[in-house]
Design an enzyme around this catalytic site. Structure first.
Site, PDB file in Angstrom:
ATOM      1  CG  ASP A  81      -1.902   0.957   1.298  1.00  0.00           C
ATOM      2  OD1 ASP A  81      -1.920   2.416   0.543  1.00  0.00           O
ATOM      3  OD2 ASP A  81      -2.802   0.787   1.893  1.00  0.00           O
ATOM      4  CG  HIS A  82       2.939   4.156  -3.362  1.00  0.00           C
ATOM      5  ND1 HIS A  82       4.004   4.738  -2.404  1.00  0.00           N
ATOM      6  CD2 HIS A  82       3.554   4.005  -4.406  1.00  0.00           C
ATOM      7  CE1 HIS A  82       4.947   4.967  -3.144  1.00  0.00           C
ATOM      8  NE2 HIS A  82       4.805   4.466  -4.418  1.00  0.00           N
ATOM      9  NE  ARG A  83      -4.137   3.754   1.650  1.00  0.00           N
ATOM     10  CZ  ARG A  83      -5.176   3.303   1.767  1.00  0.00           C
ATOM     11  NH1 ARG A  83      -6.497   4.131   2.014  1.00  0.00           N
ATOM     12  NH2 ARG A  83      -5.339   1.981   2.211  1.00  0.00           N
TER      13      ARG A  83
ATOM     14  CB  CYS B   2       6.290   2.780   3.246  1.00  0.00           C
ATOM     15  SG  CYS B   2       5.999   1.153   2.094  1.00  0.00           S
TER      16      CYS B   2
END
Length: 466
Positions: A436-438, A440
Site C-alpha cells: 500500500d503506497h499510502r 510507505c
C-alpha cells in the site's frame, strides 16, 4: 423475551443468531434433530456453513421439535426462524405460524459454537420494523390515474414490483428478509405474484429464485432508475453460479481492496539453492520436527518486518492515520475446496522456526478441513502467499484488506544462473511484494524485498539479523 426467540401460541421460535464477523447468513448443512424429537437446553440442533467456517448451532430451549425452518442446502438470513420448540408441559403444536415478530433482532444468549456469546441486556435498543407487506393488487380501472401510473382511488398505495394488469388479485405478501426484498427489486420480481412457502406464507429467498427460474415472459418487472441494468440473460448451456458464501466474501474483500488501496507490486528473481540446502540440513538434524520451505520464508518475512515495520500496518481512513501493529499476525493464503482462505498466526514473531513449521502445518490442515474457528480467519497484519504450488512463476497479488502488504512466492525451478562469474544451474524462484503506497514509499518496500531476497540466497544472514 431474550434476543433470538419469539413466542407463538406457547411455542418458542429460535432465530438464527448473530453470526458475528460481519456475517449475515448461513447455509444449513445438516439437521441434527427431526420434528418430534425431544431436545435439551444447549443441545446442538443443526450444522451450518457460514462464509468462514462450518459450525454447530445449539438451541437455548428445551422441549419437542415442532418445525425445522429450512432444508439442507438452504441459506437462512440472521434473525429469521431456525427451529420451533414446544414445551413439554402440555403445550400444543400450533396449526400454523402466521404471527412473526416485527423486529429482526439478530443474536441470542446462545450462539454459533466458535463465535462467542453476546451480552445484550433486556434494555437493548430495538430495531425499527423491517416486516414488509406488499399491498394486494387491484383490478385496473379505466381512469386518468391508471393511465398516468398514479394512485387510483382513496388510500391506494403503490408498491415496488406491482404492475397494472400484469398481476392478479391475491393475498398480501409477507416479506421479512431485506435480502429477499433486494433480490426481488433488483431482478424485477413482483412480490405480489410470489407464493410464499415459509411458515405463515412468508416469502423466502428460495421462492424468489424459483420465480427467476421460469421463462422471462412470466415475470413482471418495473424499471428502477436507481438499480444498475441487469446484464443480458444467460444463454442456453450457460452455467449460473450464485455469488454466495465464501465466494461472495472473497469477491467483496478483493473488490474493496482494489477500490481503497493504491497498491504497487515489485518483484525480484532469487537463487533459492542455499535455502533448500539449509532446510535439508535442519531436517537431517531434527527428523522428528521437520521444517517446510514455507516456514523458513515466514521466518524471513518476520525478520524483514522487524526491520521495516511500516509494512506491518493498516490505514485507518476514518481517523486519517496509519496504525502500525505491535505484533505480527501472519496470514497464510490457503486454497481450499471452499475457496481461498487466509488463516492467521497471531504474534508469529514469538514463535521459533520449529514452532512456526508445526503451527503452519496444523493451521493449513484445519483450514482445508473447514474446522478453524472464525476468529482464526481475521485480524491479519501481513500475508504470505505461496502461489508457486500452482506451478506459476509470478503474480501481482491483491492485498488482503485492511493489511498493507503481501509477499508472493513463485515456484522453485532449475534455471541458468551466474555464480562467481561462472554459469551454473541453480534453484530459482521469483518473489513479489505488493504494498500500500499510502504507508510507505519505494525505499521501504524495496528495502524489505531486498532483505528477504538476500536471506533466501544466503540464509546465514538471517542469523545475523535476529
Amino acid at each position: 423475551m431474550g434476543g433470538g426467540m419469539t413466542t407463538v401460541e406457547r411455542t418458542q421460535v429460535f432465530l438464527l443468531p448473530d453470526l458475528g464477523e460481519g456475517l449475515s447468513e448461513a447455509e444449513i448443512v445438516e439437521w441434527r434433530v427431526a420434528v418430534g424429537d425431544i431436545v435439551t437446553v444447549d443441545q446442538s440442533v443443526v450444522e451450518v456453513e457460514t462464509a468462514k467456517a462450518v459450525v454447530d448451532v445449539p438451541c437455548p430451549y428445551a422441549g419437542r421439535v415442532v418445525t425445522l425452518h429450512g432444508a439442507a442446502g438452504e441459506v437462512r438470513p440472521v434473525g429469521q426462524p431456525l427451529i420451533t420448540i414446544a414445551p413439554l408441559d402440555g403445550g400444543d403444536e400450533p396449526a400454523g405460524h402466521a404471527t412473526y415478530r416485527e423486529e429482526e433482532r439478530a443474536g441470542s444468549g446462545n450462539v454459533l459454537i466458535g463465535y462467542g456469546t453476546g451480552h445484550g441486556g433486556a434494555t437493548r435498543r430495538r430495531r425499527r420494523s423491517r416486516l414488509a407487506v406488499a399491498p394486494e393488487p387491484t383490478d385496473p380501472a379505466p381512469s386518468d390515474a391508471a393511465e398516468t401510473g398514479g394512485p387510483s382511488g382513496a388510500g391506494a398505495t403503490a408498491a415496488v414490483g406491482l404492475v397494472g394488469s400484469a398481476t392478479t388479485p391475491g393475498p398480501a405478501a409477507l416479506v421479512i428478509s431485506p435480502i429477499v426484498r433486494r433480490l426481488a427489486r433488483e431482478r424485477g420480481v413482483d412480490l405480489g405474484t410470489v407464493r410464499g412457502t415459509g411458515p405463515g406464507g412468508v416469502i423466502r429467498r428460495a421462492d424468489v429464485e424459483a420465480v427467476l427460474a421460469v421463462p422471462a415472459a412470466r415475470l413482471a418487472a418495473v424499471p428502477d432508475p436507481h438499480v444498475t441494468p441487469a446484464p443480458a440473460p444467460a444463454g442456453d448451456g450457460d452455467v449460473i453460479i450464485p455469488l454466495t458464501g465464501v465466494r461472495k466474501v472473497i469477491a467483496d474483500k478483493l473488490s474493496r481492496s482494489r477500490r481503497e488501496i493504491p497498491e504497487v507490486t515489485i518483484w525480484v528473481d532469487v537463487d533459492a539453492t542455499g535455502l533448500l540446502e539449509t532446510r535439508a540440513a535442519i531436517n537431517a538434524a531434527t527428523p522428528d520436527a521437520p521444517v517446510s520451505i514455507l516456514a523458513l520464508l515466514a521466518r524471513i518475512c518476520l525478520s524483514g518486518l522487524r526491520r521495516f515495520p511500516q509494512l506491518n500496518s493498516r490505514v485507518d481512513t476514518e481517523a486519517q492515520r496509519i496504525v502500525q501493529s505491535a505484533g505480527v499476525h501472519l496470514g497464510i493464503a490457503a486454497q481450499t475446496d471452499r475457496g481461498l482462505l487466509v488463516p492467521v498466526l497471531r504474534d508469529a514473531q514469538r514463535l521459533t522456526t520449529a514452532e512456526l513449521a508445526a503451527e503452519l502445518a496444523a493451521t493449513t490442515t484445519a483450514a482445508r478441513a473447514g474446522t478453524l474457528p472464525p476468529a482464526r480467519l481475521t485480524g491479519g497484519t501481513f500475508t504470505l502467499n505461496n502461489y508457486g504450488v500452482f506451478g506459476v512463476d509470478g503474480s501481482t497479488p491483491i492485498i488482503n484488506h485492511p493489511e498493507a502488504a503481501l509477499l508472493g512466492v513463485g515456484r522453485i525451478v532449475d534455471k541458468p544462473w551466474v555464480v562467481d562469474g561462472q554459469l551454473a544451474v541453480r534453484k530459482v524462484t521469483q518473489l513479489s511484494l505488493t504494498f500500500d503506497h499510502r504507508v510507505c514509499d519505494g525505499g521501504v518496500a524495496g528495502g524489505f524485498l531486498r532483505h528477504v531476497a538476500d536471506c533466501v540466497e544466503r540464509p546465514a544472514l538471517l542469523i545475523a539479523a535476529v
